[in-house]
Design an enzyme around this catalytic site. Structure first.
Site, PDB file in Angstrom:
ATOM      1  N   ASN A  17       0.853  -1.187   0.000  1.00 24.05           N
ATOM      2  CA  ASN A  17       0.000   0.000   0.000  1.00 24.05           C
ATOM      3  C   ASN A  17       0.896   1.246   0.000  1.00 24.05           C
ATOM      4  O   ASN A  17       1.690   1.444   0.917  1.00 24.05           O
ATOM      5  CB  ASN A  17      -0.888  -0.031   1.257  1.00 24.05           C
ATOM      6  CG  ASN A  17      -1.835   1.146   1.313  1.00 24.05           C
ATOM      7  OD1 ASN A  17      -1.413   2.283   1.093  1.00 24.05           O
ATOM      8  ND2 ASN A  17      -3.080   0.896   1.636  1.00 24.05           N
ATOM      9  N   HIS A  20       1.000   6.234   1.722  1.00 24.33           N
ATOM     10  CA  HIS A  20       1.765   7.190   2.522  1.00 24.33           C
ATOM     11  C   HIS A  20       2.918   7.837   1.769  1.00 24.33           C
ATOM     12  O   HIS A  20       3.495   8.819   2.252  1.00 24.33           O
ATOM     13  CB  HIS A  20       2.189   6.564   3.850  1.00 24.33           C
ATOM     14  CG  HIS A  20       0.985   6.274   4.700  1.00 24.33           C
ATOM     15  ND1 HIS A  20       0.032   7.238   4.948  1.00 24.33           N
ATOM     16  CD2 HIS A  20       0.536   5.140   5.278  1.00 24.33           C
ATOM     17  CE1 HIS A  20      -0.937   6.706   5.676  1.00 24.33           C
ATOM     18  NE2 HIS A  20      -0.663   5.437   5.874  1.00 24.33           N
ATOM     19  N   HIS A  53      -5.692   3.542  -1.596  1.00 26.82           N
ATOM     20  CA  HIS A  53      -7.010   3.895  -1.072  1.00 26.82           C
ATOM     21  C   HIS A  53      -7.370   5.280  -1.596  1.00 26.82           C
ATOM     22  O   HIS A  53      -6.735   6.268  -1.224  1.00 26.82           O
ATOM     23  CB  HIS A  53      -6.947   3.888   0.467  1.00 26.82           C
ATOM     24  CG  HIS A  53      -8.255   4.154   1.133  1.00 26.82           C
ATOM     25  ND1 HIS A  53      -8.411   4.074   2.498  1.00 26.82           N
ATOM     26  CD2 HIS A  53      -9.486   4.486   0.651  1.00 26.82           C
ATOM     27  CE1 HIS A  53      -9.666   4.358   2.819  1.00 26.82           C
ATOM     28  NE2 HIS A  53     -10.333   4.621   1.715  1.00 26.82           N
ATOM     29  N   ARG A  55      -9.435   7.934  -1.065  1.00 26.66           N
ATOM     30  CA  ARG A  55     -10.383   8.416  -0.047  1.00 26.66           C
ATOM     31  C   ARG A  55     -11.261   9.515  -0.622  1.00 26.66           C
ATOM     32  O   ARG A  55     -10.847  10.272  -1.504  1.00 26.66           O
ATOM     33  CB  ARG A  55      -9.612   8.940   1.176  1.00 26.66           C
ATOM     34  CG  ARG A  55      -8.844   7.874   1.924  1.00 26.66           C
ATOM     35  CD  ARG A  55      -8.273   8.454   3.207  1.00 26.66           C
ATOM     36  NE  ARG A  55      -9.328   8.766   4.132  1.00 26.66           N
ATOM     37  CZ  ARG A  55      -9.647   8.019   5.199  1.00 26.66           C
ATOM     38  NH1 ARG A  55      -8.966   6.928   5.483  1.00 26.66           N
ATOM     39  NH2 ARG A  55     -10.632   8.370   5.983  1.00 26.66           N
ATOM     40  N   ARG A  59      -7.139  12.808   0.720  1.00 26.67           N
ATOM     41  CA  ARG A  59      -6.062  13.328   1.582  1.00 26.67           C
ATOM     42  C   ARG A  59      -4.678  12.830   1.155  1.00 26.67           C
ATOM     43  O   ARG A  59      -3.672  13.427   1.512  1.00 26.67           O
ATOM     44  CB  ARG A  59      -6.325  12.993   3.050  1.00 26.67           C
ATOM     45  CG  ARG A  59      -6.176  11.550   3.391  1.00 26.67           C
ATOM     46  CD  ARG A  59      -6.218  11.332   4.884  1.00 26.67           C
ATOM     47  NE  ARG A  59      -7.542  11.577   5.435  1.00 26.67           N
ATOM     48  CZ  ARG A  59      -7.956  11.017   6.572  1.00 26.67           C
ATOM     49  NH1 ARG A  59      -7.159  10.221   7.245  1.00 26.67           N
ATOM     50  NH2 ARG A  59      -9.160  11.262   7.039  1.00 26.67           N
ATOM     51  N   GLU A  80      -8.748   0.394  -3.006  1.00 25.03           N
ATOM     52  CA  GLU A  80      -9.606   0.472  -1.816  1.00 25.03           C
ATOM     53  C   GLU A  80     -10.494   1.698  -1.951  1.00 25.03           C
ATOM     54  O   GLU A  80     -10.015   2.786  -2.321  1.00 25.03           O
ATOM     55  CB  GLU A  80      -8.764   0.640  -0.549  1.00 25.03           C
ATOM     56  CG  GLU A  80      -7.909  -0.544  -0.210  1.00 25.03           C
ATOM     57  CD  GLU A  80      -7.069  -0.268   1.039  1.00 25.03           C
ATOM     58  OE1 GLU A  80      -7.193   0.811   1.635  1.00 25.03           O
ATOM     59  OE2 GLU A  80      -6.281  -1.145   1.387  1.00 25.03           O
ATOM     60  N   THR A 110      -6.604   6.722  10.100  1.00 32.73           N
ATOM     61  CA  THR A 110      -6.548   5.630   9.130  1.00 32.73           C
ATOM     62  C   THR A 110      -7.812   4.802   9.317  1.00 32.73           C
ATOM     63  O   THR A 110      -8.584   5.046  10.245  1.00 32.73           O
ATOM     64  CB  THR A 110      -5.271   4.780   9.340  1.00 32.73           C
ATOM     65  OG1 THR A 110      -5.236   3.738   8.353  1.00 32.73           O
ATOM     66  CG2 THR A 110      -5.216   4.163  10.717  1.00 32.73           C
ATOM     67  N   THR A 111      -8.025   3.820   8.428  1.00 35.50           N
ATOM     68  CA  THR A 111      -9.227   2.993   8.544  1.00 35.50           C
ATOM     69  C   THR A 111      -9.222   2.312   9.913  1.00 35.50           C
ATOM     70  O   THR A 111      -8.270   1.631  10.262  1.00 35.50           O
ATOM     71  CB  THR A 111      -9.233   1.920   7.426  1.00 35.50           C
ATOM     72  OG1 THR A 111      -8.803   2.532   6.213  1.00 35.50           O
ATOM     73  CG2 THR A 111     -10.613   1.340   7.241  1.00 35.50           C
ATOM     74  N   GLU A 161     -11.068  -9.127   3.244  1.00 39.16           N
ATOM     75  CA  GLU A 161      -9.786  -8.775   3.859  1.00 39.16           C
ATOM     76  C   GLU A 161     -10.024  -8.686   5.352  1.00 39.16           C
ATOM     77  O   GLU A 161     -10.806  -7.835   5.815  1.00 39.16           O
ATOM     78  CB  GLU A 161      -9.247  -7.446   3.313  1.00 39.16           C
ATOM     79  CG  GLU A 161      -7.907  -7.096   3.976  1.00 39.16           C
ATOM     80  CD  GLU A 161      -7.279  -5.814   3.435  1.00 39.16           C
ATOM     81  OE1 GLU A 161      -7.552  -5.443   2.268  1.00 39.16           O
ATOM     82  OE2 GLU A 161      -6.510  -5.191   4.185  1.00 39.16           O
ATOM     83  N   HIS A 201      -3.669  -4.468   7.816  1.00 41.75           N
ATOM     84  CA  HIS A 201      -3.777  -3.311   8.695  1.00 41.75           C
ATOM     85  C   HIS A 201      -2.894  -3.478   9.922  1.00 41.75           C
ATOM     86  O   HIS A 201      -3.039  -4.436  10.671  1.00 41.75           O
ATOM     87  CB  HIS A 201      -5.209  -3.006   9.136  1.00 41.75           C
ATOM     88  CG  HIS A 201      -5.382  -1.527   9.398  1.00 41.75           C
ATOM     89  ND1 HIS A 201      -4.952  -0.929  10.549  1.00 41.75           N
ATOM     90  CD2 HIS A 201      -5.877  -0.548   8.620  1.00 41.75           C
ATOM     91  CE1 HIS A 201      -5.206   0.368  10.468  1.00 41.75           C
ATOM     92  NE2 HIS A 201      -5.750   0.630   9.302  1.00 41.75           N
TER      93      HIS A 201
HETATM   94  N1  PXP Z   1      -5.907  -2.772   4.371  1.00 41.42           N
HETATM   95  C1  PXP Z   1      -6.819  -1.787   4.419  1.00 41.42           C
HETATM   96  C2  PXP Z   1      -8.217  -2.106   4.049  1.00 41.42           C
HETATM   97  C3  PXP Z   1      -6.457  -0.481   4.775  1.00 41.42           C
HETATM   98  O1  PXP Z   1      -7.387   0.496   4.811  1.00 41.42           O
HETATM   99  C4  PXP Z   1      -5.115  -0.211   5.086  1.00 41.42           C
HETATM  100  C5  PXP Z   1      -4.697   1.170   5.449  1.00 41.42           C
HETATM  101  O2  PXP Z   1      -4.858   2.020   4.383  1.00 41.42           O
HETATM  102  C6  PXP Z   1      -4.193  -1.262   5.002  1.00 41.42           C
HETATM  103  C7  PXP Z   1      -4.616  -2.548   4.674  1.00 41.42           C
HETATM  104  C8  PXP Z   1      -2.743  -1.059   5.283  1.00 41.42           C
HETATM  105  O3  PXP Z   1      -2.572  -0.779   6.630  1.00 41.42           O
HETATM  106  P1  PXP Z   1      -1.136  -0.338   7.156  1.00 41.42           P
HETATM  107  O4  PXP Z   1      -0.808   0.959   6.505  1.00 41.42           O
HETATM  108  O5  PXP Z   1      -1.335  -0.234   8.622  1.00 41.42           O
HETATM  109  O6  PXP Z   1      -0.174  -1.423   6.757  1.00 41.42           O
END
Ligand code: PXP
Length: 251
Positions: A17, A20, A53, A55, A59, A80, A110-111, A161, A201
């Site tokens: 992901n 960031h 993601h 959003r 952001r 996402e 975050t989610t 997931e 996550h």
């Molecule tokens: N899975 C989902 C559905 C998420 O929303 C996120 C965060 O954007 C992640 C995985 C990744 O989480 P992390 O950044 O904590 O590894």
């Protein structure tokens, strides 16, 4: 039901992901660092997929990023998004290989948890229908609860997931073991029902292996920890190091 045969005991995919990377860019409102370039490096480091993601508040990831990712990513893009009109329309036009429906609150950092499937699920059902109609495989981000698994099956999602946040935030070893058991039970229940099992996550280099070792788990989505390490060692190396942990967990 799943559109293809579920092959369990396969290697677990590592989807990186890169939200960031865009967070750093948006902090200055400039054009660097570019998450599209980051995706190339993540793939060179061995990523099996790229997750972003989009959003509603934009952001971090922007529409332009997603469009360029679809044109450049050689593995696949896992998009996402919330089950909300604006982003759903874009996803229908983009037709990603995979979309993961997530809950979204504007004030969250975050989610924070999985989709709430305990009440009215009409909007989720509608989003699944619309995405599947354009050939997108749909995954639902849910807490590792039996009821949520059963509802995901009823709604016709191809995958779930499992939210690993509670496991990642466990206060001690016993707590982590309990959360891991919940994840294992949910994964087994979903697998039995024909779902593809993903998880993610809060996973880090320190806590990833017990989750990656769950046989039913086919895909991990990991962002913050990899992007954090990449600041110090570079993204390609950070992805490769996580890849070794994920793939080594089942040997
Ligand atoms: N899975 C989902 C559905 C998420 O929303 C996120 C965060 O954007 C992640 C995985 C990744 O989480 P992390 O950044 O904590 O590894």
């Amino acid at each position: 039901m799943p559109s293809d045969t579920y092959a369990h005991l396969i290697d677990c995919r590592l989807c990186v992901n890169i939200d960031h990377v865009a967070t750093v860019r948006e902090a200055r409102g400039t054009d660097e660092p570019d998450p599209v370039r980051a995706a190339v490096l993540a793939e060179l480091g061995g990523a099996d997929g790229i997750t972003v993601h989009l959003r509603e508040d934009r952001r971090h990831i922007q529409d332009r990023d997603v469009e360029l990712l679809f044109a450049t990513v050689r593995t696949f893009v896992n998009l996402e998004l919330a089950a909300a009109e604006g982003v759903l329309e874009l996803a229908e036009a983009w037709r990603p290989a995979q979309a993961t429906l997530v809950p979204e609150k504007r004030e969250e950092v975050t989610t924070e948890g999985g989709l709430d499937l305990s009440g009215d699920t009409d909007h989720v059902a509608e989003a699944i229908r619309r995405l599947q109609a354009v050939g997108t495989r749909v995954s639902l981000f849910i807490d590792p609860d039996p009821d949520a698994i059963d509802t995901a099956v009823e709604l016709g999602a191809e995958a779930v997931e499992l939210h690993t946040g509670e496991y990642a935030n466990a206060s001690d070893r016993d707590d982590a073991d309990r959360e891991l058991e919940r994840l294992e039970a949910a994964a087994a229940r979903g697998l039995d029902a024909g779902l593809h099992i993903h998880a993610g996550h809060g996973l880090t280099y320190e806590n990833v292996q017990p989750v990656a070792a769950i046989d039913a788990c086919e895909e991990l989505n990991i962002g913050h920890s990899i992007v954090s390490r990449s600041v110090l060692v570079g993204l390609e190396r950070a992805v490769a190091e996580m890849g070794r942990l994920v793939r080594g967990a089942r040997v």
